[in-house]
Design a protein around this motif. Structure first.
Motif, mmCIF file in Angstrom:
data_model
loop_
_atom_site.group_PDB
_atom_site.id
_atom_site.type_symbol
_atom_site.label_atom_id
_atom_site.label_comp_id
_atom_site.label_asym_id
_atom_site.label_seq_id
_atom_site.Cartn_x
_atom_site.Cartn_y
_atom_site.Cartn_z
ATOM 1 N N GLU A 66 0.835 -1.206 0.000
ATOM 2 C CA GLU A 66 0.000 0.000 0.000
ATOM 3 C C GLU A 66 0.869 1.255 0.000
ATOM 4 O O GLU A 66 0.580 2.222 -0.711
ATOM 5 C CB GLU A 66 -0.924 0.004 1.222
ATOM 6 C CG GLU A 66 -2.053 -1.000 1.132
ATOM 7 C CD GLU A 66 -2.835 -1.159 2.434
ATOM 8 O OE1 GLU A 66 -2.448 -0.553 3.468
ATOM 9 O OE2 GLU A 66 -3.828 -1.890 2.426
ATOM 10 N N SER A 67 1.927 1.248 0.774
ATOM 11 C CA SER A 67 2.831 2.403 0.826
ATOM 12 C C SER A 67 3.514 2.634 -0.513
ATOM 13 O O SER A 67 3.660 3.776 -0.961
ATOM 14 C CB SER A 67 3.886 2.199 1.915
ATOM 15 O OG SER A 67 3.289 2.177 3.178
ATOM 16 N N GLN A 70 0.972 4.172 -2.841
ATOM 17 C CA GLN A 70 0.768 5.584 -2.509
ATOM 18 C C GLN A 70 1.927 6.428 -3.015
ATOM 19 O O GLN A 70 1.721 7.519 -3.557
ATOM 20 C CB GLN A 70 0.620 5.765 -1.003
ATOM 21 C CG GLN A 70 -0.685 5.275 -0.449
ATOM 22 C CD GLN A 70 -0.729 5.376 1.068
ATOM 23 O OE1 GLN A 70 0.263 5.702 1.710
ATOM 24 N NE2 GLN A 70 -1.884 5.088 1.646
ATOM 25 N N ASP A 71 3.144 5.942 -2.834
ATOM 26 C CA ASP A 71 4.323 6.681 -3.287
ATOM 27 C C ASP A 71 4.298 6.855 -4.802
ATOM 28 O O ASP A 71 4.540 7.946 -5.315
ATOM 29 C CB ASP A 71 5.600 5.971 -2.848
ATOM 30 C CG ASP A 71 6.846 6.735 -3.274
ATOM 31 O OD1 ASP A 71 6.955 7.921 -2.906
ATOM 32 O OD2 ASP A 71 7.692 6.146 -3.974
ATOM 33 N N LYS A 75 0.989 10.241 -3.491
ATOM 34 C CA LYS A 75 0.114 10.543 -2.354
ATOM 35 C C LYS A 75 0.796 10.227 -1.027
ATOM 36 O O LYS A 75 0.186 9.704 -0.115
ATOM 37 C CB LYS A 75 -1.177 9.736 -2.460
ATOM 38 C CG LYS A 75 -1.995 10.071 -3.685
ATOM 39 C CD LYS A 75 -3.245 9.238 -3.745
ATOM 40 C CE LYS A 75 -4.053 9.562 -4.980
ATOM 41 N NZ LYS A 75 -5.249 8.728 -5.079
ATOM 42 N N THR A 76 2.045 10.563 -0.914
ATOM 43 C CA THR A 76 2.766 10.273 0.322
ATOM 44 C C THR A 76 2.856 11.508 1.198
ATOM 45 O O THR A 76 2.725 12.632 0.730
ATOM 46 C CB THR A 76 4.188 9.766 0.032
ATOM 47 O OG1 THR A 76 4.848 10.736 -0.772
ATOM 48 C CG2 THR A 76 4.173 8.434 -0.677
#
Length: 102
Positions: A66-67, A70-71, A75-76
């Motif tokens: 998920e991270s 997002q990156d 969207k981090t």
């Protein structure tokens, strides 16, 4: 991944170690009677250990994926670590990029 015999490694140890360090690669030494060894830098070993830990449970793997998503989507959130008790400075990736470009 590179390979060498134990005898070749003994004869050219410095060269092999320099090459492993420079390339951040892994060297597999083949020996007699299937006694093989792996040589790598401590940095590479630590990275492998961290990856193994991050993927050690399905919950960890899910959070990591998920991270990464997002990156990639931009969207981090970047947080400054602050150990003196003050609230962390939080900035979105876009605001940080704009500030750096000025």
């Amino acid at each position: 991944m590179k390979t060498a015999t134990i005898t070749d490694f003994r004869q050219k140890m410095k060269e092999h170690l320099d090459e492993i360090q420079q390339d951040q690669d892994i060297l597999v030494l083949t020996g007699p009677k299937k006694k093989d060894f792996v040589i790598l830098t401590l940095e590479t070993f630590n990275a492998m250990e961290e990856t193994a830990h991050l993927l050690s449970t399905s919950a960890n793997t899910k959070r990591l994926m998920e991270s990464i998503a997002q990156d990639r989507a931009g969207k981090t959130t970047i947080r400054e670590l602050n150990f003196d008790g003050a609230k962390p400075n939080v900035a979105s990736r876009k605001r940080v990029a704009k500030a750096k470009s000025k």
